[in-house]
Design an enzyme around this catalytic site. Structure first.
Site, PDB file in Angstrom:
ATOM      1  N   GLY A 154       1.052  -1.281   0.144  1.00  7.00           N
ATOM      2  CA  GLY A 154       0.003   0.170  -0.054  1.00  7.00           C
ATOM      3  C   GLY A 154       0.969   1.411  -0.183  1.00  7.00           C
ATOM      4  CG  LEU A 171      -7.648  -9.581 -16.384  1.00  4.05           C
ATOM      5  CD1 LEU A 171      -6.734  -8.182 -16.615  1.00  4.05           C
ATOM      6  CD2 LEU A 171      -7.441 -10.546 -17.440  1.00  4.05           C
ATOM      7  CG  ASN A 223      -2.499  -0.488 -13.123  1.00  2.00           C
ATOM      8  OD1 ASN A 223      -2.360  -0.554 -11.797  1.00  2.00           O
ATOM      9  ND2 ASN A 223      -1.908  -1.319 -14.018  1.00  2.00           N
ATOM     10  CG  HIS A 248       3.025  -1.396 -15.807  1.00  2.00           C
ATOM     11  ND1 HIS A 248       2.798  -2.655 -15.125  1.00  2.00           N
ATOM     12  CD2 HIS A 248       4.043  -1.736 -16.576  1.00  2.00           C
ATOM     13  CE1 HIS A 248       3.493  -3.539 -15.549  1.00  2.00           C
ATOM     14  NE2 HIS A 248       4.334  -2.906 -16.546  1.00  2.00           N
ATOM     15  CG  ASP A 280       0.096  -4.228 -17.348  1.00  2.00           C
ATOM     16  OD1 ASP A 280      -0.381  -3.563 -16.092  1.00  2.00           O
ATOM     17  OD2 ASP A 280       0.668  -5.088 -17.181  1.00  2.00           O
ATOM     18  CD  GLU A 301       5.135   2.810  -9.655  1.00  2.00           C
ATOM     19  OE1 GLU A 301       4.269   2.782  -8.693  1.00  2.00           O
ATOM     20  OE2 GLU A 301       5.921   2.021  -9.945  1.00  2.00           O
TER      21      GLU A 301
HETATM   22  C1  GAR Z   1       3.866  -0.287  -7.624  1.00  2.00           C
HETATM   23  O1  GAR Z   1       5.021  -0.344  -7.616  1.00  2.00           O
HETATM   24  C2  GAR Z   1       3.051  -0.718  -8.969  1.00  2.00           C
HETATM   25  O2  GAR Z   1       3.772   0.055 -10.040  1.00  2.00           O
HETATM   26  C3  GAR Z   1       3.016  -1.940  -9.230  1.00  2.00           C
HETATM   27  O3  GAR Z   1       2.962  -2.793  -7.941  1.00  2.00           O
HETATM   28  C4  GAR Z   1       3.414  -1.751  -6.859  1.00  2.00           C
HETATM   29  C5  GAR Z   1       2.770  -1.457  -5.786  1.00  2.00           C
HETATM   30  O4  GAR Z   1       3.291  -1.441  -4.607  1.00  2.00           O
HETATM   31  N1  GAR Z   1       2.182  -2.175  -9.986  1.00  2.00           N
HETATM   32  C6  GAR Z   1       2.099  -3.243 -10.835  1.00  2.00           C
HETATM   33  O5  GAR Z   1       3.224  -3.896 -11.135  1.00  2.00           O
HETATM   34  C7  GAR Z   1       0.925  -3.385 -11.852  1.00  2.00           C
HETATM   35  N2  GAR Z   1       1.188  -4.329 -13.046  1.00  2.00           N
HETATM   36  P1  GAR Z   1       2.556  -1.036  -3.334  1.00  2.00           P
HETATM   37  O6  GAR Z   1       1.631  -2.478  -3.075  1.00  2.00           O
HETATM   38  O7  GAR Z   1       3.488  -0.882  -2.314  1.00  2.00           O
HETATM   39  O8  GAR Z   1       1.584   0.212  -3.601  1.00  2.00           O
END
Ligand code: GAR
Length: 204
Positions: free
Chosen positions: A13, A93, A106, A108, A149, A178
């Protein structure tokens, strides 16, 4: 007026925390109205509770298939009169009902359409970028459709891949990007400044 944002996650999170921080610092005109996790032990649920945000668990494994899982999610999201749904490390998904088309975002951790698709999440992405020898990577914020994606790209920026990078050091650089792009994209949505024509997102 602040938009009503539902956040879907499966893990730690940090993406949710960044959104909450931007809201609390007056940099994002949104209210997180609920957090839904596909895993009961996701630390993101704890972060939500600390900010008095309703934290709901809908474990993927409890549903017969991904369609039933998706519908349970949307039933929950509807209860909160949600304007926009933000995926924040959400690892399943989803089927997208017509009413939520172009209302789900989202982030990525790569430059879509490179290094994305099924199985490409978190560290797998950075490992693949390094193994391929790419010289740039980056972050992409996009609308969500029914393919991994794949939906229209809203914001996308590159970061360099450095010769001594490890998956961790590259992840850190990408995640900094991000943290910048995701709130900016949500704010553009909140201001009604995103128009989609033939999958091209125009910022007006
Ligand atoms: C983030 O870095 C996001 O880019 C990636 O998961 C991480 C979540 O981190 N998402 C993907 O890879 C989607 N394909 P978090 O759980 O600490 O927010």
């Amino acid at each position: 007026m602040a938009i009503r944002l539902a956040v879907l996650l499966s893990g730690s999170g940090t993406t949710l925390q960044n959104i909450i921080d931007h809201i609390e610092h007056g940099k994002l005109d949104a209210e997180v109205v609920c957090v839904i996790s596909s895993r009961s032990n996701a630390y993101g649920l704890e972060r939500a509770r600390k900010h008095s945000i309703p934290a709901i668990t809908l474990p993927f494994k409890q549903f017969p298939d991904s369609s039933a899982f998706s519908w349970a999610i949307w039933d929950e999201v509807r209860k909160y009169n949600t304007d926009l749904v933000a995926l924040a490390g959400f690892m399943s998904l989803l089927e997208v009902p017509p009413e939520f088309a172009n209302r789900i975002m989202n982030v990525h951790p790569a430059l879509i359409p490179a290094f994305c698709g099924k199985g490409m999440y978190g560290h797998h992405v950075h490992e693949a970028v390094l193994a391929y020898g790419a010289k740039v990577s980056g972050a992409t914020v996009h609308f969500v459709d029914e393919h991994y994606d794949h939906g229209p790209i809203i914001l996308q920026e590159a970061v360099p891949v450095l010769p001594d990078d490890t998956p961790d050091s590259l992840a850190e650089r990408v995640q900094a990007k991000e943290r910048e792009l995701y709130p900016r994209a949500i704010q553009l949505y909140a201001e009604g400044r995103l128009r989609i024509e033939n999958r091209i997102v125009k910022i007006i």
